[in-house]
Design an enzyme around this catalytic site. Structure first.
Site, PDB file in Angstrom:
ATOM      1  N   GLN A   1     -22.045   1.874   4.105  1.00 48.03           N
ATOM      2  CA  GLN A   1     -20.624   1.613   3.861  1.00 48.03           C
ATOM      3  C   GLN A   1     -19.913   1.278   5.161  1.00 48.03           C
ATOM      4  O   GLN A   1     -20.025   2.031   6.137  1.00 48.03           O
ATOM      5  CB  GLN A   1     -20.011   2.878   3.244  1.00 48.03           C
ATOM      6  N   GLY A   2     -19.197   0.165   5.199  1.00 45.58           N
ATOM      7  CA  GLY A   2     -18.471  -0.234   6.403  1.00 45.58           C
ATOM      8  C   GLY A   2     -16.978  -0.321   6.131  1.00 45.58           C
ATOM      9  O   GLY A   2     -16.422  -1.399   5.995  1.00 45.58           O
TER      10      GLY A   2
ATOM     11  N   SER B   1     -14.365   2.518   7.531  1.00 43.28           N
ATOM     12  CA  SER B   1     -13.587   3.061   8.666  1.00 43.28           C
ATOM     13  C   SER B   1     -13.823   2.283   9.951  1.00 43.28           C
ATOM     14  O   SER B   1     -14.917   1.782  10.193  1.00 43.28           O
ATOM     15  CB  SER B   1     -13.984   4.510   8.938  1.00 43.28           C
TER      16      SER B   1
ATOM     17  N   GLU C   1     -16.987   7.859  -4.912  1.00 40.05           N
ATOM     18  CA  GLU C   1     -17.462   8.805  -3.915  1.00 40.05           C
ATOM     19  C   GLU C   1     -16.972  10.204  -4.273  1.00 40.05           C
ATOM     20  O   GLU C   1     -17.743  11.151  -4.381  1.00 40.05           O
ATOM     21  CB  GLU C   1     -16.950   8.409  -2.523  1.00 40.05           C
TER      22      GLU C   1
ATOM     23  N   GLU D   1      -4.955  16.239   5.028  1.00 37.94           N
ATOM     24  CA  GLU D   1      -3.569  15.787   5.107  1.00 37.94           C
ATOM     25  C   GLU D   1      -3.331  14.628   4.136  1.00 37.94           C
ATOM     26  O   GLU D   1      -2.320  14.599   3.425  1.00 37.94           O
ATOM     27  CB  GLU D   1      -3.230  15.350   6.546  1.00 37.94           C
TER      28      GLU D   1
END
Lengths: 384, 359, 384, 359
Positions: C123-124, C126, C241, C367
């Site tokens: 997975q790319g 972030s 996910e 957060e």
């Protein structure tokens, strides 16, 4: 570093202790009026012996005490379980504000009757729609010649029904940015335009009031610090509130903790032991012993920072917020120790538990205090 | 595997919400809190018409014969409405009678209980005897009880009392007896009236010795109380969220500040988690008795903490206004806190969870 | 309400359990390559028996399992301490995204080799400067004819060194508002323009990688969901996910808690007792038993809400955030039980304690998750 | 009443900050963490030149003869710099020798210790013996020790070991003896090297039986360790605050979000509170011995929790980058956590506080 009292400080404390030992007036009588007269009498007695306004300059009737002496004074009064004085707000906030921002005439006019409890003071800052956002207040003051006509509503006003003077912040320039258009007045409470309504709290008591103001009159000479300068003057009042009260608050926690430990020793817990022998309770009591020690130490470190640098150190901003957390946990533990008795309002801890709910709101909410610490002490960017 | 209610359970929940919100408006709750008795005969008859006093009473005795899930549905809604009522103490008595009454006692009392013709309540704690809700030192002597019991709900308006005693039994004592003194106690939660009951050799009949069923009955009681706290906390959360949307400070709604919005998110976590535990405990009481005691103690432990934290947190969101008597929030906080201490607090039930999980 | 498994669900579980009992491949071998081959072999075995992609539609090689069966599947694999499959991301996220947004041709091309572990996915999303604020990502894709040329840097990429395909989100329109200019590509990792660098964590392991992309080529047909539609497709990937992993996570906590209780039973505490007999430890263990039960119940309540209303209930948003808190407290208690042994990295709990520090960051920080709950579930105004 | 340092104390603090920040830059700390020994002879001689190994050794023995306040000042700065060094274990040995060494032992060892010519360390915990740092079951037999001691800092580079035994004494054991096996242990905190020491009948000399002074020495040790955590937490907080100012997400610095800024404010509260307790404990050790044990346990309890919470919270502010080995933060977190468990954790010291306050 020297965490004992200096000789002079010890002498001050000993003199005060022995005076309190001889002059403690005993328990407050029941009933609002009787209690108030008792407090007025007590303040007169303190004043007569030179113990009113200890930190005020001598020229205005004070004792010119050092910061540490002032702290000792506040601690000792709580420690001796002395009654409140009648004019708490006049002594702790009103007087110091007049000393800082008033004219010489104003000082002469207002300070002596504060000390003698002849004129009681109250505070008119908060409004129903302006709690944390004080500068958004809507009470209006309009000039009519050398008088101002004031209308609006204030809330959380203590001692209003006994007060002669109200420290009133009102908007004098509706067109200015919100912090700029405010002026700080001393409003005479003895006029029909001011209506006081007691505000009952969740404890069942009415410690606070609402103030309804409909075209009250205030002469121009009752402005403190100049027209449009109300925000800065109000900040002075609030700073004095937080700093003066800190020492009394931390000693209050120490005393309550002593009582709580006694409560734990006398309360049956389970499996045949008393609560103070229960390992989980002991952990919580120990944590409270530590936190209450921190309240004391941080308060004194704050004074040392002021003495060294003239400005409060970072510890100073933390005291009120931290105190509220400690006092709330203390009363929560008391309820847990009481067990089934916590369901009864007869238990004195139930009252204290409920009263403590306001600790994180009154005199600056914890949220606002954390903002202040983050922005002014840590230099974090202003929250948007 | 399905958490969803049956159609009947949904219907009970809907009816309860509608009925209670119509009959127990905030001003009514406030009046009843100030009232000495705490409810009116009219209000009681309405609950009787719904069949609620007999919710768990078997149909053979004229009750609805429903299970713990339905019990929990009703008390969650009672908590949400904060309806002052002797229903809870009455249902406690019915649960214990059904669990350990002798055949004659069940015959004599369950019917009238289900029909709302009489009311019972439960006296658990001895005076100054510590935290445990399952220990009493009251020794019945010759069919008579001499004891002081504290925090007895609705004692002044009940017809009989079930008194927990040292022999792990309960004793049924009809009230109105001159050797029984009932003293009103100012309670933290004014929407539930508490009394100190002084028994000076009052005659009483023992219920059967049936530790298993009694433990099951207590598990149902604490699950119902936990469900009440779920309802209470749900309502306090809704009040806080609404206030956070409406109230503006520094020119924006306070709910747009993370200090407030994350606090509200935390409330949701705790309310939903307490709810999951209550539903599970209720289901286990009905269908998986070997899990029920542990599940009930888990629900009571968690809902005791969550009830207080959520209502207390809601007060912080409200600021000063939440600290005034005029605002309704404090009634919720007080109920949540009183419930937290009733029938074993969070700490006591965590000890039970550890013991039951054989830690 | 029925909190037992239905007959069909029980049959599903029993079949899986007995299959796992017979086919469990034992412990993973040491060494990165050997472990990977072992996982690939394990996935092939699962696939051969119809246990890969259980929730995928049958027409694409899946088993068409219900939501509950899928939950059971994820629970049982963790419960059996089965090894990871080689193609976790392809199965849990890549496949479902292709099923939801891909063309029929793409489904035919990509799905079978995912199931058979022939092509591994990574997975790319972030980037170093785009953590929580994913939409601010800077990796650029520029069209050259029917190809795209991509340059940028990605981070937190697991399995990159084994992957054939990377789910890559890149900016294709720099002038569009930040959520609009993104496109979702499948990038072939087997090209020199892609450089993988392992990223060592505070545990000492290198579970993640950085990806340096310099003018990599991607044909137009490798776009999923259409040009400029990358944000919506990426959200699908992230939703899968969180939902798929929830059941494995909660069972993981249950297993760890069982081990922790055993650890407490075998560790001397003080005053001659073992840690599991210590009242303070017992309180904390009981709280963890409660919280781990909540994780399980909330996960299943979430499924029931989806089955009833088609959309997840409020419990669904809470799971990952709550799990991170529970797992962190669990490992903190383990350290406290270990006492002086907590200072040594030999203790397996020390590794878990360190690893758990990332739980409140990876896969959405606490957060951000609280923001989502506040805004989307409670309807609070958007934070500004 | 004055919390301010004397001019001398200010000077020590300033020197320590300047010296340590020049010599222990992040890359140096990182190298030493990876190094087996954990420090160089050159680094040791520099500390010797400052006189720090002899900070509490009386001037008569060639030490600086300073008090606990100066000790705390130095270790707060050692923590701030996270300087890997055997100084701490060496000072532990000096404190115990000064407290309970016989005249000959003091004469023999304190001079060389102060001069940095030899180094000592302290072996406290028996293997698998529980949490308490003040209980050992090692029974010395005929002047020889057979025991396994765990988590002994810097044992491989020390010249002698002080071993806590069951008779409440310590035994001095010169290392390099064939009956002593020193096994390197991978430690949570790689900036402080730990070893398991296996003593198979190693000959050792008893120190005097002096429970009072030994307790006082341990109080100084835990106060120094608490002060280290204050320095560690201060540095982690500064890193978090700086990152919160620099890092932007959603087009603004993350420090402008209350979730981050209030977290930082909480760090400040905990750092300053731990610092106040440490300074108070140090002052009491020097001037008010009747308060010192309680003050030291308060400082250790609070700084154990605060050290971990602040560093862990700083990691959360940093997000993913804080979880990487490349970033320095993890070294601080690991030191804080290891210190939290050394010489009694927060829970153990809270029990002591309760006992000492006669709860």
């Amino acid at each position: 570093m020297d965490l004992t009292l200096s000789q002079a400080e010890e002498a001050f404390r000993d003199e005060l202790r022995s005076w309190l030992g001889e002059n403690h007036p005993g328990h407050e009588p029941a009933g609002d009026e009787a209690a108030f007269e008792f407090r007025r009498e007590w303040q007169r007695k303190l004043h007569g012996a030179g113990w009113a306004g200890v930190s005020w300059p001598k020229e205005y009737g004070g004792r010119g005490a050092t910061l540490v002496e002032q702290a000792i004074f506040n601690e000792e009064l709580v420690r001796a379980r002395a009654p409140q004085v009648a004019n708490v707000l006049g002594l702790a906030m009103g007087g110091p504000t007049v000393i800082a921002h008033g004219t010489e005439e104003q000082r002469k006019r207002y300070l002596p009757p504060i000390l003698s409890a002849q004129e009681i003071w109250c505070q008119g800052f908060s409004e129903p729609d302006s709690g944390s956002d004080l500068a958004s207040l809507k009470t209006r003051a309009v000039r009519h010649g050398d008088q101002w006509v004031v209308s609006g509503q204030k809330v959380w006003t203590t001692f209003a029904h006994h007060a002669k003077w109200c420290m009133l912040v009102a908007r004098t320039d509706p067109d200015a940015p919100k912090h700029k258009g405010l002026t700080y007045f001393l409003m005479d409470m003895e006029q029909d335009a001011v209506h006081v309504r007691p505000l009952r709290q969740i404890t069942g008591e009415a410690e606070f009031n609402e103030l309804f103001i409909e075209e009250a009159r205030i002469p121009d000479e009752n402005i403190i610090g100049g027209e449009g300068n109300g925000w800065a003057v109000a900040i002075t009042t609030l700073m004095h509130e937080r700093s003066t009260l800190a020492f009394g608050l931390q000693v209050g926690v120490q005393i309550a903790l002593g009582e709580l430990i006694e409560h734990a020793r006398q309360t049956r817990a389970q499996d045949g032991i008393v609560a103070s022998d229960d390992p989980v309770v002991r952990q919580r009591l120990a944590q409270l012993l530590i936190e209450s020690e921190i309240l004391r130490l941080n308060a004194y470190r704050g004074l040392s920072a002021i003495m060294r640098g003239g400005v409060p150190g970072p510890e100073g901003s933390l005291g009120k917020w931290h105190w509220s957390e400690v006092n709330q946990s203390l009363t929560e533990l008391a309820m847990d120790i009481a067990g089934p008795y916590a369901m009864s309002a007869e238990d004195r801890w139930t009252y204290r538990f409920l009263r403590a709910r306001a600790n994180s709101i009154e005199g600056g909410t914890t949220e606002i205090l954390k903002n202040i610490v983050a922005e002014r002490v840590l230099g974090l960017p202003r929250m948007r | 595997m399905n958490f969803d209610f049956t159609d009947d359970q949904h219907a009970i929940k809907r009816t309860a919400r509608e009925f209670l919100s119509a009959r127990y408006k905030p001003e009514t709750v406030r009046e009843l809190a100030a009232d000495e008795r705490g409810f009116t005969d009219q209000q009681w008859s309405e609950l009787v018409q719904l069949g609620w006093p007999g919710v768990i009473v078997p149909e053979a005795h004229g009750g609805l014969g429903l299970g713990a899930v339905e019990l929990v549905v009703i008390f969650e809604e009672m908590g949400y409405a904060l309806a002052p009522s002797p229903l809870f103490s009455d249902v406690c008595a019915a649960l214990l009678l059904a669990a350990s009454g002798t055949d004659e006692q069940r015959e004599r009392w369950l019917g009238p209980l289900a029909a709302g013709e009489c009311r019972g309540t439960l006296a658990v704690w001895d005076e100054h005897a510590g935290w445990a809700p399952d220990r009493s030192e009251v020794e019945p002597a010759g069919g008579a009880l001499a004891a002081t019991k504290i925090a007895v709900p609705d004692a002044a308006t009940a017809d009989f009392l079930l008194v927990a005693a040292a022999d792990s039994r309960h004793y049924l004592l009809e009230l109105g007896n001159s050797s029984t003194e009932i003293l009103s106690v100012p309670s933290l939660d004014q929407t539930r009236k508490l009394y100190t009951v002084k028994l000076a050799g009052a005659p009483a009949q023992p219920l059967a010795h049936a530790p298993g069923p009694v433990r099951h009955a207590y598990a149902a009681i604490i699950t119902a109380l936990a469900a009440e706290n779920v309802g209470v906390a749900q309502r306090a959360m809704e009040m806080a969220v609404q206030y956070a949307k409406d109230r503006k400070q520094f020119d924006r709604p306070i709910g747009s500040y993370q200090a407030v919005s994350h606090r509200c998110a935390q409330m949701l976590l705790e309310v939903e988690s307490a709810r999951s535990l209550c539903y599970w405990a209720a289901w286990a009481l009905d269908h998986q008795p070997e899990t029920a005691l542990r599940a009930a103690s888990m629900a009571k432990a968690y809902a005791s903490d969550a009830g207080f934290r959520v209502t207390s947190s809601a007060l912080q969101v409200h600021g000063g206004i939440g600290f005034t008597w005029e605002h309704d929030l404090h009634f919720f906080l007080k109920r949540a806190k009183a419930n937290a201490h009733a029938f074993g607090d969070a700490r006591w039930h965590r000890d039970r969870v550890a013991a039951l999980a054989e830690v």
